[in-house]
Design an enzyme around this catalytic site. Structure first.
Site, mmCIF file in Angstrom:
data_model
loop_
_atom_site.group_PDB
_atom_site.id
_atom_site.type_symbol
_atom_site.label_atom_id
_atom_site.label_comp_id
_atom_site.label_asym_id
_atom_site.label_seq_id
_atom_site.Cartn_x
_atom_site.Cartn_y
_atom_site.Cartn_z
ATOM 1 N N CYS A 118 45.155 40.000 32.766
ATOM 2 C CA CYS A 118 45.550 40.612 34.035
ATOM 3 C C CYS A 118 46.951 40.152 34.467
ATOM 4 O O CYS A 118 47.921 40.533 33.815
ATOM 5 C CB CYS A 118 44.478 40.357 35.081
ATOM 6 S SG CYS A 118 44.508 41.586 36.373
ATOM 7 N N HIS A 172 39.416 41.169 32.868
ATOM 8 C CA HIS A 172 39.095 39.727 32.921
ATOM 9 C C HIS A 172 37.925 39.364 32.005
ATOM 10 O O HIS A 172 36.791 39.219 32.489
ATOM 11 C CB HIS A 172 38.726 39.346 34.358
ATOM 12 C CG HIS A 172 39.884 39.283 35.288
ATOM 13 N ND1 HIS A 172 40.590 38.124 35.529
ATOM 14 C CD2 HIS A 172 40.474 40.240 36.024
ATOM 15 C CE1 HIS A 172 41.564 38.376 36.384
ATOM 16 N NE2 HIS A 172 41.512 39.648 36.706
ATOM 17 N N GLU A 217 37.077 36.606 30.869
ATOM 18 C CA GLU A 217 36.504 35.287 31.220
ATOM 19 C C GLU A 217 35.408 35.394 32.276
ATOM 20 O O GLU A 217 34.670 34.447 32.501
ATOM 21 C CB GLU A 217 37.623 34.332 31.669
ATOM 22 C CG GLU A 217 38.155 34.523 33.085
ATOM 23 C CD GLU A 217 39.100 35.712 33.258
ATOM 24 O OE1 GLU A 217 39.278 36.511 32.314
ATOM 25 O OE2 GLU A 217 39.657 35.847 34.369
HETATM 26 N N1 GLN Z 1 47.457 42.328 41.165
HETATM 27 C C1 GLN Z 1 47.849 41.159 40.418
HETATM 28 C C2 GLN Z 1 49.349 41.143 40.134
HETATM 29 O O1 GLN Z 1 49.994 42.108 40.312
HETATM 30 C C3 GLN Z 1 47.058 41.025 39.139
HETATM 31 C C4 GLN Z 1 45.592 40.929 39.472
HETATM 32 C C5 GLN Z 1 44.781 40.018 38.619
HETATM 33 O O2 GLN Z 1 45.291 39.162 37.867
HETATM 34 N N2 GLN Z 1 43.489 40.119 38.782
HETATM 35 O O3 GLN Z 1 49.870 40.143 39.754
#
Ligand code: GLN
Length: 230
Positions: A88, A206, A208
């Protein structure tokens, strides 16, 4: 003993640690998880690294006093074969590093492109990870103290090309398909949600937060394979 660095920036760090230790145990591998807090912690003894999710802007700011991200980026430039898993916001940091550095994955990415926090979602994605043939990633679905069963889907039951994986997308970024020139290893319908570029794996969800350890197993296998050569 092999050492896996975990960037202690934000996000589900402890879940990553649990997943890594569980995968290592299944592989009968001795690993040490090293909590990376400053640039000094990211030295040549680190064999692989995890960049967790979180809020990438906050992560960049938080890391500036101890130079952690800068240290991680330099480590990646020096040890191009050592594997990194970015989840992410971690994927954003790999695709858009600071300080005029070149991207570590050849894939354009847009932040928050699935909408707001409450538009976060869960979906079955198809993954096609280059795992060793003998890998038999165990999925344990023992309910926790509240009686809740961890997230998992049966990896064998799939209709498409890859194997299904429980995708948890939390205010996730979105890869721009046109810009992806590296290997695609995860898809959600027509969307690209995971890529591998050499030793770097980036996913917009994610893993994890689920009981499925395939991504952590990939990181450890790749680390073991490349240890003598980098
Ligand atoms: N919205 C976050 C970003 O732009 C990423 C979200 C996440 O890691 N769950 O950095």
């Amino acid at each position: 003993m092999l050492r896996v660095g975990l960037a202690m920036l934000q996000g589900a760090r402890h879940e990553h640690e649990e997943a890594l230790l569980a995968s290592a145990m299944d592989m009968k591998l001795d690993v040490e998880i090293v909590h990376l807090r400053s640039a000094h912690d990211v030295d040549e003894t680190i064999d692989a690294l995890v960049l967790p999710g979180g809020e990438s802007t906050a992560m960049r700011k938080a890391s500036s006093s101890e130079g952690l991200l800068d240290g991680i980026y330099s480590w990646m430039e020096h040890h191009t074969n050592r594997p990194v898993l970015g989840t992410c916001a971690g994927a954003i940091l790999l695709a858009m590093p600071d300080g005029g550095r070149l991207p570590f994955i050849q894939a354009g990415i847009s932040r928050n492109a699935w909408g707001r926090q409450r538009q976060s979602f869960e979906a079955k994605v198809e993954v096609d990870l280059p795992l060793h043939e003998s890998s038999n990633v165990k999925i344990t679905r023992t309910p926790d103290e509240f009686g809740h069963t961890p997230l998992a889907v049966d990896p064998q039951k799939n209709e498409g090309e890859g194997e299904s994986f429980p995708g948890v997308f939390i205010r996730a970024p979105r890869f721009d398909s046109e810009s992806v020139t590296c290997d695609i290893i995860a898809r959600f319908g027509d969307e690209i949600v995971g890529v591998i570029d050499g030793s770097k794996c980036a996913v917009t969800f994610h893993p994890e937060l689920t009981a499925d350890r395939r991504f952590h197993t990939w990181l450890l296998q790749r680390m073991v394979d490349y240890v003598p050569t980098n």
